[in-house]
Design an enzyme around this catalytic site. Structure first.
Site, PDB file in Angstrom:
ATOM      1  N   GLY A  84       0.814  -1.214   0.000  1.00 15.72           N
ATOM      2  CA  GLY A  84       0.000   0.000   0.000  1.00 15.72           C
ATOM      3  C   GLY A  84       0.844   1.259   0.000  1.00 15.72           C
ATOM      4  O   GLY A  84       0.362   2.352  -0.285  1.00 15.72           O
ATOM      5  N   ARG A  85       2.090   1.112   0.366  1.00 15.42           N
ATOM      6  CA  ARG A  85       2.991   2.275   0.333  1.00 15.42           C
ATOM      7  C   ARG A  85       4.381   1.821  -0.081  1.00 15.42           C
ATOM      8  O   ARG A  85       5.385   2.414   0.305  1.00 15.42           O
ATOM      9  CB  ARG A  85       3.056   2.955   1.691  1.00 15.42           C
ATOM     10  CG  ARG A  85       3.401   1.993   2.800  1.00 15.42           C
ATOM     11  CD  ARG A  85       3.859   2.681   4.035  1.00 15.42           C
ATOM     12  NE  ARG A  85       4.028   1.675   5.064  1.00 15.42           N
ATOM     13  CZ  ARG A  85       4.645   1.866   6.196  1.00 15.42           C
ATOM     14  NH1 ARG A  85       5.149   3.037   6.448  1.00 15.42           N
ATOM     15  NH2 ARG A  85       4.756   0.907   7.070  1.00 15.42           N
ATOM     16  N   LYS A  89       9.870   2.106  -0.011  1.00 13.33           N
ATOM     17  CA  LYS A  89       8.823   2.157   1.007  1.00 13.33           C
ATOM     18  C   LYS A  89       8.508   3.622   1.257  1.00 13.33           C
ATOM     19  O   LYS A  89       9.416   4.403   1.552  1.00 13.33           O
ATOM     20  CB  LYS A  89       9.337   1.478   2.286  1.00 13.33           C
ATOM     21  CG  LYS A  89       8.279   1.203   3.322  1.00 13.33           C
ATOM     22  CD  LYS A  89       8.816   0.202   4.328  1.00 13.33           C
ATOM     23  CE  LYS A  89       7.875   0.008   5.504  1.00 13.33           C
ATOM     24  NZ  LYS A  89       8.416  -0.971   6.460  1.00 13.33           N
ATOM     25  N   GLY A 143      -0.055   6.192   1.381  1.00 14.98           N
ATOM     26  CA  GLY A 143       1.067   5.609   0.642  1.00 14.98           C
ATOM     27  C   GLY A 143       2.416   6.213   0.981  1.00 14.98           C
ATOM     28  O   GLY A 143       3.420   5.853   0.386  1.00 14.98           O
ATOM     29  N   ARG A 198      14.834  -0.366   0.174  1.00 11.05           N
ATOM     30  CA  ARG A 198      15.077  -1.550   0.991  1.00 11.05           C
ATOM     31  C   ARG A 198      15.557  -2.721   0.147  1.00 11.05           C
ATOM     32  O   ARG A 198      15.071  -2.937  -0.964  1.00 11.05           O
ATOM     33  CB  ARG A 198      13.767  -1.910   1.694  1.00 11.05           C
ATOM     34  CG  ARG A 198      13.822  -3.172   2.493  1.00 11.05           C
ATOM     35  CD  ARG A 198      12.713  -3.190   3.524  1.00 11.05           C
ATOM     36  NE  ARG A 198      11.491  -3.781   3.018  1.00 11.05           N
ATOM     37  CZ  ARG A 198      10.421  -3.987   3.779  1.00 11.05           C
ATOM     38  NH1 ARG A 198      10.415  -3.612   5.046  1.00 11.05           N
ATOM     39  NH2 ARG A 198       9.341  -4.531   3.278  1.00 11.05           N
ATOM     40  N   ARG A 236       6.069 -13.463   1.407  1.00 15.70           N
ATOM     41  CA  ARG A 236       5.678 -13.569   2.812  1.00 15.70           C
ATOM     42  C   ARG A 236       4.750 -14.763   2.990  1.00 15.70           C
ATOM     43  O   ARG A 236       4.202 -15.275   2.004  1.00 15.70           O
ATOM     44  CB  ARG A 236       4.909 -12.295   3.226  1.00 15.70           C
ATOM     45  CG  ARG A 236       5.618 -11.011   2.846  1.00 15.70           C
ATOM     46  CD  ARG A 236       4.615  -9.879   2.546  1.00 15.70           C
ATOM     47  NE  ARG A 236       5.300  -8.691   2.019  1.00 15.70           N
ATOM     48  CZ  ARG A 236       5.781  -7.702   2.762  1.00 15.70           C
ATOM     49  NH1 ARG A 236       5.622  -7.746   4.065  1.00 15.70           N
ATOM     50  NH2 ARG A 236       6.402  -6.686   2.225  1.00 15.70           N
ATOM     51  N   ASP A 291       1.746 -11.371   7.299  1.00 13.19           N
ATOM     52  CA  ASP A 291       2.261 -10.606   6.165  1.00 13.19           C
ATOM     53  C   ASP A 291       3.624  -9.996   6.488  1.00 13.19           C
ATOM     54  O   ASP A 291       4.272  -9.436   5.610  1.00 13.19           O
ATOM     55  CB  ASP A 291       1.276  -9.497   5.756  1.00 13.19           C
ATOM     56  CG  ASP A 291       0.861  -8.632   6.940  1.00 13.19           C
ATOM     57  OD1 ASP A 291       0.404  -9.199   7.945  1.00 13.19           O
ATOM     58  OD2 ASP A 291       1.006  -7.401   6.870  1.00 13.19           O
ATOM     59  N   ASN A 292       4.056 -10.104   7.728  1.00 13.57           N
ATOM     60  CA  ASN A 292       5.369  -9.585   8.103  1.00 13.57           C
ATOM     61  C   ASN A 292       6.361 -10.716   8.375  1.00 13.57           C
ATOM     62  O   ASN A 292       7.374 -10.508   9.028  1.00 13.57           O
ATOM     63  CB  ASN A 292       5.255  -8.683   9.339  1.00 13.57           C
ATOM     64  CG  ASN A 292       4.524  -7.376   9.023  1.00 13.57           C
ATOM     65  OD1 ASN A 292       4.473  -6.957   7.868  1.00 13.57           O
ATOM     66  ND2 ASN A 292       3.967  -6.760  10.031  1.00 13.57           N
ATOM     67  N   ASP A 350      10.109  -5.869   7.882  1.00 13.14           N
ATOM     68  CA  ASP A 350       9.066  -4.924   8.287  1.00 13.14           C
ATOM     69  C   ASP A 350       9.240  -4.444   9.721  1.00 13.14           C
ATOM     70  O   ASP A 350       8.471  -4.770  10.625  1.00 13.14           O
ATOM     71  CB  ASP A 350       7.665  -5.527   8.068  1.00 13.14           C
ATOM     72  CG  ASP A 350       7.209  -5.327   6.625  1.00 13.14           C
ATOM     73  OD1 ASP A 350       7.988  -4.775   5.827  1.00 13.14           O
ATOM     74  OD2 ASP A 350       6.084  -5.725   6.298  1.00 13.14           O
TER      75      ASP A 350
HETATM   76  P1  AMP Z   1       2.652  -2.766   7.963  1.00 18.58           P
HETATM   77  O1  AMP Z   1       1.988  -2.836   9.278  1.00 18.58           O
HETATM   78  O2  AMP Z   1       3.538  -1.562   7.797  1.00 18.58           O
HETATM   79  O3  AMP Z   1       3.338  -4.025   7.591  1.00 18.58           O
HETATM   80  O4  AMP Z   1       1.484  -2.546   6.910  1.00 18.58           O
HETATM   81  C1  AMP Z   1       0.335  -3.341   6.836  1.00 18.58           C
HETATM   82  C2  AMP Z   1      -0.433  -2.982   5.589  1.00 18.58           C
HETATM   83  O5  AMP Z   1      -0.833  -1.612   5.619  1.00 18.58           O
HETATM   84  C3  AMP Z   1       0.343  -3.160   4.305  1.00 18.58           C
HETATM   85  O6  AMP Z   1      -0.529  -3.616   3.313  1.00 18.58           O
HETATM   86  C4  AMP Z   1       0.829  -1.763   4.017  1.00 18.58           C
HETATM   87  O7  AMP Z   1       1.115  -1.571   2.655  1.00 18.58           O
HETATM   88  C5  AMP Z   1      -0.352  -0.937   4.463  1.00 18.58           C
HETATM   89  N1  AMP Z   1       0.048   0.433   4.828  1.00 18.58           N
HETATM   90  C6  AMP Z   1       0.777   0.814   5.897  1.00 18.58           C
HETATM   91  N2  AMP Z   1       0.955   2.140   5.905  1.00 18.58           N
HETATM   92  C7  AMP Z   1       0.340   2.643   4.818  1.00 18.58           C
HETATM   93  C8  AMP Z   1       0.173   3.948   4.259  1.00 18.58           C
HETATM   94  N3  AMP Z   1       0.688   5.033   4.839  1.00 18.58           N
HETATM   95  N4  AMP Z   1      -0.526   4.048   3.117  1.00 18.58           N
HETATM   96  C9  AMP Z   1      -1.057   2.975   2.523  1.00 18.58           C
HETATM   97  N5  AMP Z   1      -0.931   1.725   2.988  1.00 18.58           N
HETATM   98  C10 AMP Z   1      -0.249   1.542   4.128  1.00 18.58           C
HETATM   99 MG    MG Z   2       4.180  -5.235   6.642  1.00 20.14          MG
END
Ligand code: AMP
Ligand code: MG
Length: 497
Positions: A92-93, A113, A126, A176, A183, A254-255, A264
């Site tokens: 997502g980002r 990222k 994002g 990164r 995953r 997912d991590n 992550d």
């Molecule tokens: P994370 O906890 O960072 O591993 O993220 C979990 C999910 O949330 C993943 O699908 C990320 O891509 C999404 N995500 C986290 N932060 C953002 C953001 N600022 N904008 C869009 N998606 C995000």
């Molecule tokens: Mg993650």
């Protein structure tokens, strides 16, 4: 140039192999990109031309001037977040620019990222703030220097934008490097959609990339062996985390990387006082991902991976497949126990620890818990004690004396160490595996705040240098050994998305 004439000779390996697991995408254009950190050591290891990347390469590192070979993508994945399944997460980002091949022939992902919205962004912007991206850079370098498999950052760039969090913050992008970004959640994405051809492609691709020996197996044996091998790497990784007091903080499926790297870095932190119930993350309200829970959670995540493999093991007889996969999954506690014993045995100077040593290890940990002793320093105290380092000298290095309450245990431990090697030799060997310098929570905060809020990079540079050599005691680094002062606590970490 080592590879062609583009400074980032990117491949499209994943994109070519796994259609259906991504969407082609491009990063948002940063208004005023500025290179803030560049990882020369990593660039060299990747066989990249560091000199060409260090200056004037912002647009290249941000994927805005790509070689023709590249096909940047946002990867799809699913995942259990705090135990709750979400069938669609995805980058997502983040944006996978592609892969580079290092001089040894290994493939490495280059991922951005904080590079802007993608079709997987849901409500998010994002983007990423500078502080958390620097935190990931620092933690990755610390873990790598501790000898623990980890993703690493090649660079951090300021975007010139402000991102809105609880307050407006400077925006940044992390570049990164990972063995891959496949995953447990990647498998879940395909399995939940019942796309079994894609599932086999994904499994075979992953095996070829990370467990190539297993290509020798055919049929279900390949996928059972795959699960066992992923499990083995996770067991070892988790034992390594436990051995240095690392708390990941968000062990969602997912991590968890299939390649067995730490990935992550969000609200992660290092243990100070030894207590298995320790949680630093502000979002982990029930302690699901507490320090002492981590091996159990890794196993839980591996069971989720096992579930995804059912159709590959026996599509016609799922019950039989479940039985065979379960038999493999049941090996995890033993795999973990072995890895744990090896690591904690070495921390106590035991060259070849056996099951009979488990009690000795556990009793020491029990003493640490009872005394509220600092986990990291306690093992250095033992090393100094064996080497008969005068207490005043140990104090200049930040190493406390052994605790009076350890006396009975120390006697038993010394008996077990025996006479084959001199105590001083054993103590020296222990100092090679017991770090003196870890990312102390308050030091990390000081460095990140100075860099991201005041553009003062001195604390950051110093901390990074300290953490790149975590085992060698240096008197001038005394402040970096000190646990967080109690009046600053309790420490809380945030996801910082
Ligand atoms: P994370 O906890 O960072 O591993 O993220 C979990 C999910 O949330 C993943 O699908 C990320 O891509 C999404 N995500 C986290 N932060 C953002 C953001 N600022 N904008 C869009 N998606 C995000
Ligand atoms: Mg993650």
């Amino acid at each position: 140039m080592i590879h062609g004439d583009h400074p980032l000779p990117l491949l499209r390996d994943f994109a070519e192999a796994l259609e259906g697991l991504y969407v082609p995408h491009h990063g948002a254009v940063a208004p005023a990109p500025r290179l803030l950190q560049f990882n020369e050591d990593l660039a060299r290891r990747l066989g990249l031309d560091a000199d060409r990347l260090r200056v004037g390469s912002e647009r290249i590192l941000l994927g805005q001037e790509l070689p023709d070979s590249a096909r940047p993508i946002a990867q799809a994945y699913a995942g259990h977040q705090f135990g709750v399944f979400n069938p669609q997460l995805g980058d997502g980002r983040a944006l996978l620019l592609g892969e580079v091949r290092d001089p040894q022939g290994c493939l490495w992902d280059l991922q951005l990222k904080g590079s802007g919205r993608t079709p997987f962004s849901r409500g998010g912007d994002g983007k990423a703030a500078l502080g958390p991206m620097l935190r990931e850079y620092l933690m990755g370098e610390a873990m790598y220097s501790l000898g623990i498999p980890s993703t690493r950052a090649l660079a951090v760039l300021a975007t010139g934008e402000t991102v809105q969090r609880e307050e407006p913050l400077p925006g940044a992008i992390l570049v990164r490097v990972a063995a891959s970004h496949i995953r447990v959640g990647t498998f879940q994405f395909v399995a939940v959609r019942e796309q079994y051809d894609l599932l086999r492609l994904l499994a075979d691709y992953t095996i070829a990339r990370h467990y190539a020996d297993l290509l020798a197996f055919t049929g279900k044996e390949r996928y059972l062996a795959f699960l066992r091998a992923v499990q083995e790497r996770q067991a070892r990784l988790l034992a390594q985390w436990m051995g240095i007091g690392f708390i990941h903080g968000v062990m969602n499926t997912d991590n968890m990387s299939i390649a067995g790297e730490t990935i992550d870095y969000g609200p992660c932190a290092f243990l100070d006082r030894y207590d298995p119930a320790t949680v630093f993350s502000s979002i982990d309200l029930n302690g699901r991902y507490a320090y002492g829970q981590q091996p159990r959670i890794a196993h839980w995540n591996l069971v989720r991976l096992g579930e995804c493999l059912v159709p590959l093991v026996d599509a016609d007889d799922p019950e039989q497949a479940v039985a065979e996969l379960s038999a493999v999954l049941q090996e995890f506690p033993d795999q973990y126990r072995l890895a744990w014993r090896k690591i904690f045995g070495a921390k106590l100077g035991l060259a070849d620890p056996g099951p009979e040593d488990d009690d000795l290890i556990k009793e020491f940990l029990q003493l640490l818990k009872q005394d509220g002793a600092d986990f990291t320093l306690a093992f250095r105290s033992l090393g100094a004690y064996l080497q008969e380092l005068p207490p005043a000298q140990a104090a200049t290095l930040g190493i406390p004396p052994v605790w009076p309450s350890w006396q009975g245990w120390l006697t038993r431990w010394r008996q077990r160490l025996g006479l084959a090697r001199s105590p001083s030799q054993i103590g020296q060997a222990m100092d090679q595996v017991n770090p003196l310098y870890i990312p102390r929570n308050h030091q990390v905060e000081i460095a990140l705040a100075a860099a991201s809020r005041a553009n003062d990079w001195q604390p950051w540079q110093r901390l990074l240098a300290v953490l790149r050599d975590p085992y060698t005691a240096r008197p001038e680094l005394l402040p970096y050994t000190e646990p967080m002062p109690a009046d600053l606590g309790p420490y809380r970490t945030f996801c910082g998305t």
